[in-house]
Design an enzyme around this catalytic site. Structure first.
Site, PDB file in Angstrom:
ATOM      1  CB  THR A   1      78.724 -21.713   8.164  1.00 36.04           C
ATOM      2  OG1 THR A   1      79.020 -22.735   9.076  1.00 36.04           O
ATOM      3  CG2 THR A   1      79.400 -20.447   8.626  1.00 36.04           C
TER       4      THR A   1
ATOM      5  NE  ARG B   1      71.983 -16.869  14.755  1.00 37.28           N
ATOM      6  CZ  ARG B   1      70.944 -17.111  13.947  1.00 37.28           C
ATOM      7  NH1 ARG B   1      70.919 -16.604  12.733  1.00 37.28           N
ATOM      8  NH2 ARG B   1      69.926 -17.841  14.363  1.00 37.28           N
TER       9      ARG B   1
ATOM     10  CG  ASP C   1      69.384 -10.502   7.501  1.00 40.51           C
ATOM     11  OD1 ASP C   1      68.805  -9.413   7.758  1.00 40.51           O
ATOM     12  OD2 ASP C   1      68.868 -11.607   7.701  1.00 40.51           O
TER      13      ASP C   1
ATOM     14  CD  GLU D   1      71.962  -9.804  14.747  1.00 43.71           C
ATOM     15  OE1 GLU D   1      70.862 -10.281  15.094  1.00 43.71           O
ATOM     16  OE2 GLU D   1      72.606 -10.210  13.775  1.00 43.71           O
TER      17      GLU D   1
ATOM     18  CG  HIS E   1      68.834 -11.562  12.331  1.00 45.77           C
ATOM     19  ND1 HIS E   1      69.685 -12.075  13.276  1.00 45.77           N
ATOM     20  CD2 HIS E   1      68.377 -12.654  11.649  1.00 45.77           C
ATOM     21  CE1 HIS E   1      69.734 -13.391  13.182  1.00 45.77           C
ATOM     22  NE2 HIS E   1      68.948 -13.764  12.195  1.00 45.77           N
ATOM     23  CB  ILE E   2      64.577  -8.975   7.836  1.00 42.85           C
ATOM     24  CG1 ILE E   2      65.462  -8.548   6.647  1.00 42.85           C
ATOM     25  CG2 ILE E   2      64.351  -7.835   8.798  1.00 42.85           C
ATOM     26  CD1 ILE E   2      64.766  -7.646   5.651  1.00 42.85           C
TER      27      ILE E   2
ATOM     28  CB  SER F   1      62.983 -16.336   8.728  1.00 46.46           C
ATOM     29  OG  SER F   1      63.072 -15.720  10.011  1.00 46.46           O
TER      30      SER F   1
END
Ligand code: DGY
Length: 324
Positions: A208, A237, A261, A266, A285-286, A288
């Site tokens: 979400t 997130r 992720d 961060e 946080h990869i 994409s």
């Protein structure tokens, strides 16, 4: 006279050249992420801004009075203060669609690596602990045939569900603000309350967007509802989850594991307890982050910027900025 644009994150040269055809631009090419102070200094005179994750708030908007467009290099746009931007006539764009399959692939990397304990057992081998057949205590969980619960059934959620259904024969449950008739028909996805998804799923994938309504959507109560064999995956997130509650659930074996992720803060603090747990797979946080997809996102962000500055409808304007 050409519009002035500031690009706060590195983008491919050919995308820069495309922007250069239409706009006068400056780009941040520092080794580390641009500081907030530098960003505020560099946007004073600009009509357009391309950013990845930087807060577009009252402070930034007030130092950039000419700003008309903020083009996000991401699908998420929780960095936007939408009300403030609208008040000042600034529109926001994002980069949906081009990243759906790439993010869905990564979610499956987390599903497989957590359930089959890939990272933990990789370390076990490298550390020379593999002396005889592994014990039952090292066994994992099956992915095929399991129940996959998706919270946030947008385009990426549907791409994850498709992989689950056709790649792994999984049953799909989902919770979303609106029903998804096509996913129900084509994937047999079953619409459920949040509680039902949490109670019945073997894999719970949170996708979400972060909004006022979804901040800490998953907390102590929600982890208590999960099966003790459940695996929790967060690809949305970090702030959609109460991180203390997640740590508590993992420490007390209320769930089997987690694949993350994203983090509340961060880059994540190296002392974060989640980083010490064998049953957690962590990534920076990869979602994409493949070359092809990030290039496509940069091009889409550039097209959004150029079109919006020309007074045309950008290809992917954030819905909140669209006129009724
Ligand atoms: C996005 O585009 O919002 C993703 O989280 C980036 O990986």
């Amino acid at each position: 006279m050409k519009n002035k644009v500031y690009i706060a994150n590195p983008i491919p040269k050919y995308v820069e050249e495309y922007i250069g055809k239409y706009c006068e631009y400056q780009i941040w090419n520092g080794d580390s992420k641009i500081t907030r102070d530098k960003l505020l200094e560099n946007v004073k005179d600009v009509d357009g801004l391309i950013v990845f994750g930087h807060k577009i708030d009252e402070e930034l908007l007030s130092v950039a009075p000419k700003l008309k467009v903020v083009s996000n290099l991401s699908v998420g746009y929780d960095n936007f203060n939408i009300e403030e931007m609208k008040k000042r006539g600034v529109v926001g764009t994002n980069t949906p669609y081009v990243l759906d399959d790439t993010v869905a692939d990564l979610i499956f990397a987390l599903i497989l690596s957590t359930s089959r304990r890939v990272v933990e057992l990789d370390k076990y081998v490298r550390q020379g602990k593999w002396k005889k057949d592994i014990e039952r205590t090292h066994f994992g969980l099956d992915v095929h045939g399991a129940t996959l619960g998706i919270i946030g059934m947008g385009n990426i959620g549907e791409a994850i569900a498709t992989r689950g259904k056709f790649g792994f024969g999984m049953d799909i449950l989902y919770h979303n603000r609106t029903r998804k008739p096509q996913a129900e028909k084509e994937l047999g996805a079953k619409y459920c309350s949040l509680e039902e998804v949490l109670r019945k799923s073997d894999f719970i994938v949170l996708m979400t967007p972060l909004t006022e309504d979804t901040k800490e959507l998953i907390g102590y109560k929600e982890f208590d509802m999960m099966k003790d064999t459940a695996i929790f995956i967060n690809g949305s997130r970090g702030q959609t989850v109460n991180e203390e509650a997640l740590i508590n659930a993992l420490n007390n074996k209320k769930i089997f594991g987690a694949g993350l992720d994203v983090f509340y803060k961060e880059p994540v603090d190296v002392n974060n307890p989640l980083l010490k747990m064998d049953n957690v797979v962590v990534l920076p946080h990869i979602g994409s982050a493949t070359g092809k997809t990030r290039d496509e996102m940069a091009m889409l962000a550039a097209e959004n910027m150029v079109k919006a500055l020309k007074g045309e409808m950008p290809p992917t304007m954030v819905k909140e900025f669209k006129k009724e």
